[in-house]
Design a protein around this motif. Structure first.
Motif, PDB file in Angstrom:
ATOM      1  N   UNK A 125       0.853  -1.183   0.000  1.00  0.00           N
ATOM      2  CA  UNK A 125       0.000   0.000   0.000  1.00  0.00           C
ATOM      3  C   UNK A 125       0.894   1.239   0.000  1.00  0.00           C
ATOM      4  N   UNK A 126       0.294   2.404  -0.227  1.00  0.00           N
ATOM      5  CA  UNK A 126       1.043   3.659  -0.211  1.00  0.00           C
ATOM      6  C   UNK A 126       1.119   4.158   1.228  1.00  0.00           C
ATOM      7  N   UNK A 127       2.293   4.045   1.825  1.00  0.00           N
ATOM      8  CA  UNK A 127       2.481   4.438   3.225  1.00  0.00           C
ATOM      9  C   UNK A 127       2.882   5.892   3.379  1.00  0.00           C
ATOM     10  N   UNK A 128       3.230   6.571   2.270  1.00  0.00           N
ATOM     11  CA  UNK A 128       3.676   7.946   2.340  1.00  0.00           C
ATOM     12  C   UNK A 128       5.125   8.107   2.752  1.00  0.00           C
ATOM     13  N   UNK A 129       5.881   7.009   2.846  1.00  0.00           N
ATOM     14  CA  UNK A 129       7.296   7.068   3.198  1.00  0.00           C
ATOM     15  C   UNK A 129       8.106   7.590   2.015  1.00  0.00           C
ATOM     16  N   UNK A 130       9.425   7.752   2.219  1.00  0.00           N
ATOM     17  CA  UNK A 130      10.282   8.237   1.134  1.00  0.00           C
ATOM     18  C   UNK A 130      10.133   7.362  -0.099  1.00  0.00           C
TER      19      UNK A 130
END
Length: 236
Positions: free
Chosen positions: A195-200
């Motif tokens: 999933x899109x975790x918003x990490x780098x």
């Protein structure tokens, strides 16, 4: 006593004159012959974008097909050419671009100016498949467990550091499938769900997102009734 191209079906409503009736079998009808293509060229991929435009790749040619309701005909426009003319292609779009990969090459069609070109971004490592997920094009590095992504909404740019590896099992990745705000990473013997975790690097594996069945045919991966299907196999 004898029927041709018909089969019996049960009337489950029980409201008709008979409980069983004969249904016609589906058939095939000629749709079109692609322009600018040799008679030996094969259809390598088909795609309908978010604007309901229909595209095909036939041989070397990337073709857009539109319907003219006045003359009741289908019109064809060759938008560009690929470097290869055999083998399946994978196609995805991000709302601004259509991305096509054929294994060794990446091609981008830009809606705004109508250009179709081959690109060689710095981070391009080849890929047999491409998916669109959460603003990114997602690619699979051949013969490895690695996947990598484009810049947001731009398949012409790939950061060489924007990659990760499927870690739950050492089998190679073969395909990806976005579904329900997640993306399934299909290995040859296992699957991991991200999933899109918003990490780098934005794609992270979900807790418990591991399936011990893989995919033996990368181009079999599809969605039917909001559920993934594929030709699968396990370690045995």
């Amino acid at each position: 006593q004898r029927t041709i191209n018909l089969y019996p079906d049960i009337n489950e409503t029980q409201q008709g004159k008979a409980n069983i009736f004969l249904m016609g079998t589906p058939g095939l009808k000629h749709f079109l012959t692609p322009n600018n293509s040799a008679t030996t060229d094969k259809i390598r991929g088909m795609f309908v974008d978010s604007k309901d435009n229909f595209y095909i790749v036939c041989g070397f040619n990337f073709i857009q097909i539109t319907y003219d309701p006045v003359d009741n005909v289908y019109l064809q426009k060759v938008l560009g050419n690929l470097n290869t003319n055999t083998g399946p292609v994978s196609i995805a779009e991000n709302g601004f671009q259509i991305c096509i990969v054929d294994g060794d090459n990446i091609y981008i069609y830009i809606y705004d100016d109508g250009t179709f070109s081959q690109y060689t971004p710095d981070g391009w490592q080849g890929s047999d498949t491409v998916s669109y997920f959460s603003t990114y094009f997602v690619f699979v590095k051949r013969n490895s467990a690695q996947f990598y992504i484009s810049k947001p909404y731009d398949g012409t740019k790939i950061d060489p550091l924007d990659f990760a590896s499927k870690e739950g099992s050492p089998d190679n990745l073969v395909a990806t499938l976005p579904i329900n705000q997640t993306i399934w990473m299909f290995g040859s013997k296992s699957i991991e769900i991200y999933y899109n975790s918003g990490a780098d690097f934005p794609l992270s594996v979900m807790d418990g997102g591991f399936i011990q069945y893989g995919c033996i045919a990368p181009f079999s991966v599809a969605i039917i009734n909001n559920a993934p299907i594929w030709l699968g196999r396990d370690a045995n």
